[in-house]
Design a protein around this motif. Structure first.
Motif, PDB file in Angstrom:
ATOM      1  N   GLU A   1      22.553  35.156 -47.688  1.00 41.57           N
ATOM      2  CA  GLU A   1      23.273  33.903 -47.441  1.00 41.57           C
ATOM      3  C   GLU A   1      22.577  32.731 -48.117  1.00 41.57           C
ATOM      4  O   GLU A   1      23.217  31.869 -48.733  1.00 41.57           O
ATOM      5  CB  GLU A   1      23.376  33.646 -45.940  1.00 41.57           C
ATOM      6  CG  GLU A   1      24.363  34.538 -45.215  1.00 41.57           C
ATOM      7  CD  GLU A   1      25.808  34.155 -45.516  1.00 41.57           C
ATOM      8  OE1 GLU A   1      26.060  32.979 -45.857  1.00 41.57           O
ATOM      9  OE2 GLU A   1      26.683  35.031 -45.433  1.00 41.57           O
ATOM     10  N   LEU A   2      21.253  32.694 -48.000  1.00 41.24           N
ATOM     11  CA  LEU A   2      20.482  31.601 -48.602  1.00 41.24           C
ATOM     12  C   LEU A   2      20.599  31.622 -50.119  1.00 41.24           C
ATOM     13  O   LEU A   2      20.783  30.573 -50.757  1.00 41.24           O
ATOM     14  CB  LEU A   2      19.012  31.713 -48.187  1.00 41.24           C
ATOM     15  CG  LEU A   2      18.067  30.633 -48.714  1.00 41.24           C
ATOM     16  CD1 LEU A   2      18.476  29.253 -48.182  1.00 41.24           C
ATOM     17  CD2 LEU A   2      16.621  30.944 -48.315  1.00 41.24           C
TER      18      LEU A   2
ATOM     19  N   ASP B   1      17.654  23.447 -46.201  1.00 43.75           N
ATOM     20  CA  ASP B   1      18.505  24.556 -46.639  1.00 43.75           C
ATOM     21  C   ASP B   1      18.281  25.794 -45.770  1.00 43.75           C
ATOM     22  O   ASP B   1      19.235  26.458 -45.346  1.00 43.75           O
ATOM     23  CB  ASP B   1      18.213  24.910 -48.102  1.00 43.75           C
ATOM     24  CG  ASP B   1      18.473  23.747 -49.043  1.00 43.75           C
ATOM     25  OD1 ASP B   1      19.444  23.017 -48.798  1.00 43.75           O
ATOM     26  OD2 ASP B   1      17.711  23.578 -49.999  1.00 43.75           O
ATOM     27  N   THR B   2      17.014  26.107 -45.505  1.00 46.51           N
ATOM     28  CA  THR B   2      16.723  27.288 -44.686  1.00 46.51           C
ATOM     29  C   THR B   2      17.217  27.095 -43.256  1.00 46.51           C
ATOM     30  O   THR B   2      17.709  28.027 -42.621  1.00 46.51           O
ATOM     31  CB  THR B   2      15.215  27.601 -44.684  1.00 46.51           C
ATOM     32  OG1 THR B   2      14.493  26.462 -44.189  1.00 46.51           O
ATOM     33  CG2 THR B   2      14.731  27.944 -46.087  1.00 46.51           C
TER      34      THR B   2
ATOM     35  N   TYR C   1      20.315  37.055 -43.977  1.00 45.25           N
ATOM     36  CA  TYR C   1      19.896  35.646 -44.101  1.00 45.25           C
ATOM     37  C   TYR C   1      19.464  35.337 -45.535  1.00 45.25           C
ATOM     38  O   TYR C   1      19.821  34.296 -46.100  1.00 45.25           O
ATOM     39  CB  TYR C   1      18.764  35.391 -43.110  1.00 45.25           C
ATOM     40  CG  TYR C   1      17.961  34.138 -43.331  1.00 45.25           C
ATOM     41  CD1 TYR C   1      18.554  32.874 -43.251  1.00 45.25           C
ATOM     42  CD2 TYR C   1      16.595  34.197 -43.592  1.00 45.25           C
ATOM     43  CE1 TYR C   1      17.797  31.719 -43.438  1.00 45.25           C
ATOM     44  CE2 TYR C   1      15.840  33.058 -43.779  1.00 45.25           C
ATOM     45  CZ  TYR C   1      16.443  31.821 -43.703  1.00 45.25           C
ATOM     46  OH  TYR C   1      15.708  30.679 -43.885  1.00 45.25           O
TER      47      TYR C   1
ATOM     48  N   TYR D   1      24.050  30.467 -51.051  1.00 48.53           N
ATOM     49  CA  TYR D   1      24.189  29.028 -50.774  1.00 48.53           C
ATOM     50  C   TYR D   1      23.505  28.176 -51.851  1.00 48.53           C
ATOM     51  O   TYR D   1      24.038  27.144 -52.284  1.00 48.53           O
ATOM     52  CB  TYR D   1      23.601  28.743 -49.396  1.00 48.53           C
ATOM     53  CG  TYR D   1      23.512  27.288 -49.010  1.00 48.53           C
ATOM     54  CD1 TYR D   1      24.602  26.429 -49.133  1.00 48.53           C
ATOM     55  CD2 TYR D   1      22.328  26.760 -48.487  1.00 48.53           C
ATOM     56  CE1 TYR D   1      24.513  25.096 -48.766  1.00 48.53           C
ATOM     57  CE2 TYR D   1      22.225  25.437 -48.115  1.00 48.53           C
ATOM     58  CZ  TYR D   1      23.328  24.611 -48.254  1.00 48.53           C
ATOM     59  OH  TYR D   1      23.235  23.281 -47.896  1.00 48.53           O
ATOM     60  N   LYS D   2      22.343  28.644 -52.319  1.00 51.57           N
ATOM     61  CA  LYS D   2      21.573  27.868 -53.301  1.00 51.57           C
ATOM     62  C   LYS D   2      21.744  28.385 -54.726  1.00 51.57           C
ATOM     63  O   LYS D   2      21.082  27.912 -55.643  1.00 51.57           O
ATOM     64  CB  LYS D   2      20.088  27.881 -52.918  1.00 51.57           C
ATOM     65  CG  LYS D   2      19.803  27.247 -51.568  1.00 51.57           C
ATOM     66  CD  LYS D   2      20.309  25.822 -51.464  1.00 51.57           C
ATOM     67  CE  LYS D   2      19.620  24.896 -52.426  1.00 51.57           C
ATOM     68  NZ  LYS D   2      20.097  23.509 -52.318  1.00 51.57           N
TER      69      LYS D   2
ATOM     70  N   THR E   1      21.049  27.578 -43.097  1.00 50.81           N
ATOM     71  CA  THR E   1      21.410  28.990 -43.236  1.00 50.81           C
ATOM     72  C   THR E   1      21.018  29.795 -41.998  1.00 50.81           C
ATOM     73  O   THR E   1      21.778  30.638 -41.520  1.00 50.81           O
ATOM     74  CB  THR E   1      20.734  29.593 -44.483  1.00 50.81           C
ATOM     75  OG1 THR E   1      21.006  28.775 -45.622  1.00 50.81           O
ATOM     76  CG2 THR E   1      21.249  30.996 -44.753  1.00 50.81           C
TER      77      THR E   1
ATOM     78  N   LYS F   1      23.249  29.642 -38.888  1.00 50.27           N
ATOM     79  CA  LYS F   1      24.522  30.369 -38.916  1.00 50.27           C
ATOM     80  C   LYS F   1      24.480  31.608 -38.032  1.00 50.27           C
ATOM     81  O   LYS F   1      25.514  32.119 -37.616  1.00 50.27           O
ATOM     82  CB  LYS F   1      24.860  30.775 -40.353  1.00 50.27           C
ATOM     83  CG  LYS F   1      25.231  29.605 -41.259  1.00 50.27           C
ATOM     84  CD  LYS F   1      25.609  30.113 -42.645  1.00 50.27           C
ATOM     85  CE  LYS F   1      25.989  28.951 -43.563  1.00 50.27           C
ATOM     86  NZ  LYS F   1      26.363  29.427 -44.919  1.00 50.27           N
TER      87      LYS F   1
END
Length: 406
Positions: A318-319, A294-295, A315, A322-323, A298, A301
């Protein structure tokens, strides 16, 4: 701040300010909300002793007593840092010394209060505002000395220090890199603007609470609309040690982990590997909700091997998005995980099999013959079959024993 004091029962206030337009406007608002007997305005330049004392004498002439003094004058402009020191530091000292005299002579109760307004910069610091930060640290040192128990026992003046975070006032609202000295302009964009702003009302309520409930020598941190109290200013000295053992500001942790494992790093950018190490130590990466996959997705990107602090905050956003997790929870863990170290790493484990491979006393057969009794290798002799031309069969154990047995 003035309105909050009046709402909580203060009989009257004297507003002392160098700007007559703003001072009269503040007085007008107070008169409209309360009445004209509640406040007066005295034009005051805190850098001039006679000016400052005139505000004290005018207060006594109108209200007959003085129970609370709040030193709140300050400017922020590194280009005129000498003036900044004169107002922020010297002005606070002048106000404190005048208060020391007038609060003992004209108070209406057994105890009076002196509030010195410092800043979050007096505890944390800003890399682009070194002179301003120095002035705010000085105020904490001043209050720490004035609040000594022997001073309180003699004067019964309760000394409090308030450290607001960035507040939505004229001082911060118009703050740009134009107010920063040339050597520090490049770090300004990633320094001050990242701190959360709060409304003046929050600070006003915090000051009122400090006056009502604070103990002598306490420091009141009002940041991000939250209040934290350190009972005694002396405990501020423990903050660096506590940061090393536990929590530290996010930007400081960024520098710590971006330098970890790289002696040439300057702390301005961080790699995915360093960020993952930080996340694992903070247990943000738990292998379930958030993984290194996952990291990595992200981080990629940003199409760069390293990212700066500003991009790092993006960041994290975004993370979290995303999660589907709270970004503040992530930041909280990252700040509280301690300094970079071997936390949560795999420790070395010794087993019987490993011991047999490294302990020469447990070797057998041809392996044993390669080492002497002390465990030192015999070199080439222990590794190769070297012809000795002795007349004996190779490997014969009874060599040179004939004379001993016959």
């Amino acid at each position: 701040m003035v309105k909050e004091l009046l709402k909580n029962g203060l009989r009257g206030v004297t507003i002392a300010d160098v700007n007559p337009i703003k001072g009269e406007q503040a007085l007008k608002e107070i008169v409209q909300e309360f009445d004209e007997s509640k406040a007066i305005f005295v034009r005051t330049n805190v850098s001039i002793q006679k000016d400052f004392e005139a505000a004290f004498t005018k207060n006594i002439a109108v209200f007959r007593n003085l129970d609370i003094v709040i030193n709140n004058a300050g400017i922020l402009n590194e280009n005129i840092w000498e003036r900044q020191v004169d107002i922020n530091v010297n002005g606070t000292i002048r106000g404190s010394l005048l208060a020391w005299d007038y609060l003992q002579s004209f108070r209406s109760d057994s105890e009076s209060v002196l509030v010195n307004v410092s800043s979050i910069a007096g505890l944390h610091g800003f890399s682009s505002l070194p002179a301003y930060v120095a002035t705010k640290h000085a105020i904490i040192g001043l209050s720490r000395s004035l609040s000594a128990q022997e001073n309180y026992d003699k004067t019964k003046i309760k000394v409090l220090t308030v450290c607001p975070g960035i507040t939505d006032t004229a001082l911060t609202r118009n703050l740009t890199s134009d107010f920063v000295l040339p050597p520090f302009k490049r770090v300004f964009p990633i320094d001050v603007p990242r701190w959360p702003k709060q409304q003046p009302l929050v600070v006003g309520r915090g000051v009122v609470k400090a006056i009502a409930t604070g103990v002598n020598g306490s420091i009141w941190i009002i940041n991000d609309s939250k209040i934290k109290v350190i009972p005694r200013l002396q405990e501020v000295l423990d903050i660096p040690q506590k940061m090393a053992q536990g929590s530290a500001p996010l930007d400081q942790q960024f520098v710590n982990f971006s330098k970890f494992g790289d002696t040439k790093a300057d702390g301005k950018t961080i790699t995915l590997t360093q960020a993952d190490k930080w996340f694992k130590q903070a247990k943000v990466i738990d292998g379930k909700k958030i993984t290194t996959t996952d990291t990595g997705i992200t981080f990629n990107k940003f199409k760069a091997k390293t990212i700066n602090y500003s991009d790092f905050l993006k960041y994290l956003d975004e993370l979290a998005k995303y999660k589907n997790v709270n970004v503040d929870d992530i930041k909280d863990k990252l700040m509280k995980c301690g300094m970079p170290g071997t936390t949560n790493t795999t420790a070395a484990v010794k087993t019987g099999a490993v011991d047999r491979l490294t302990d020469t006393s447990q070797y057998t057969g041809s392996h044993k013959e390669r080492f002497d009794e002390s465990g030192k290798g015999k070199g080439r002799e222990g590794r190769e079959d070297v012809s000795q031309n002795t007349g004996y069969v190779g490997g014969y154990k009874g060599q040179d024993t004939y004379d001993k047995t016959h």
